[in-house]
Scaffold this motif. Structure first.
Motif, PDB file in Angstrom:
ATOM      1  N   LEU A   1       0.781  -1.224   0.051  1.00 24.07           N
ATOM      2  CA  LEU A   1      -0.100   0.095  -0.187  1.00 24.07           C
ATOM      3  C   LEU A   1       0.882   1.274   0.011  1.00 24.07           C
ATOM      4  O   LEU A   1       1.985   1.338   0.408  1.00 24.07           O
TER       5      LEU A   1
ATOM      6  N   GLU B   1      -2.629   5.082   1.458  1.00 25.97           N
ATOM      7  CA  GLU B   1      -3.409   4.152   1.710  1.00 25.97           C
ATOM      8  C   GLU B   1      -3.094   3.652   3.165  1.00 25.97           C
ATOM      9  O   GLU B   1      -4.218   3.233   3.712  1.00 25.97           O
TER      10      GLU B   1
ATOM     11  N   HIS C   1      -8.651   6.709  -2.355  1.00 26.37           N
ATOM     12  CA  HIS C   1      -7.597   5.931  -1.712  1.00 26.37           C
ATOM     13  C   HIS C   1      -8.124   4.606  -1.168  1.00 26.37           C
ATOM     14  O   HIS C   1      -7.551   3.547  -1.269  1.00 26.37           O
TER      15      HIS C   1
ATOM     16  N   ARG D   1      -8.929   2.051  -3.523  1.00 27.42           N
ATOM     17  CA  ARG D   1      -7.441   1.337  -4.193  1.00 27.42           C
ATOM     18  C   ARG D   1      -6.957   0.220  -3.137  1.00 27.42           C
ATOM     19  O   ARG D   1      -6.612  -0.741  -3.663  1.00 27.42           O
ATOM     20  N   LEU D   2      -7.211   0.728  -1.726  1.00 29.55           N
ATOM     21  CA  LEU D   2      -6.650  -0.249  -0.587  1.00 29.55           C
ATOM     22  C   LEU D   2      -7.641  -1.319  -0.922  1.00 29.55           C
ATOM     23  O   LEU D   2      -7.389  -2.456  -0.800  1.00 29.55           O
TER      24      LEU D   2
END
Length: 202
Positions: free
Chosen positions: A141, A145, A175, A178-179
């Motif tokens: 990450l 993140e 974010h 995405r994580l």
């Protein structure tokens, strides 16, 4: 055949989960308790294959029950169930030794999958997992993140995380998405659970 023990101080929740669980193939016995004290007493008298412990936002009873049971019986197979956006309570229970978590409204197929995973000692997160994947130890990450994930593990909202990091709420959400993808997580609570298991948060 599986034996199940449910711990939650809300009678409606205990009864609801019992109704769903009773229809799951292979479940032989279902017992219910309301408090951590009752949980410890019942488990010491007759252990269960799987223990489901309910969590509630801003209420420490679920995490405390998990911690006390795991302290007294490290071999216990505990899973917590709660709301997907209640990452703080779920994170506390995971830190206390819970193997994984299910959404409070888990369907029969999700419960079947959870019991199947627990029967082989696997760690499970909320069902269904995105694409059926589980993150490996090499999950990477970004710093942002990681900051967002840590905020989630502390039960903070996207707005609170954004104010602390001087980011807009939309940027925090970006974010977060995405994580979630990197951790193969469907929601905040699952991301936090996966983060604990991968050693990303503690």
């Amino acid at each position: 055949m599986r034996t199940v023990l449910i711990c939650d101080d809300r009678r409606s929740v205990r009864e609801g989960l019992t109704r769903v669980m009773s229809a799951v193939p292979g479940v032989q016995r279902i017992d219910c308790v309301a408090t951590a004290d009752e949980l410890l007493t019942r488990y010491a008298r007759q252990s269960a294959d799987v223990v489901f412990v309910g969590t509630q936002r801003a209420v420490a009873s679920g995490a405390e029950a998990t911690r006390r049971l795991m302290s007294a019986h490290p071999q216990a197979n505990v899973m917590v169930f709660g709301a997907p956006d209640d990452a703080g309570s779920i994170a506390a229970a995971i830190a206390g030794g819970a193997r994984g978590y299910l959404r409070w409204d888990a369907s029969r197929p999700e419960l079947v999958a959870a019991l199947a995973h627990s029967s082989i000692g696997a760690e499970v997160g909320a069902m269904p997992m995105q694409r059926g994947a589980t993150p490996g130890p090499g999950v990477n990450l970004t710093e942002r993140e990681m900051q967002v994930l840590r905020g989630m593990s502390q039960g903070k909202s996207n707005g609170q995380i954004g104010r602390e990091l001087y980011l807009s709420e939309d940027t925090v959400k970006t974010h977060a998405r995405r994580l979630f993808r990197k951790l193969s997580a469907a929601d905040r609570a699952q991301a936090v659970a996966q983060g604990f298991r991968c050693g990303l948060v503690s």
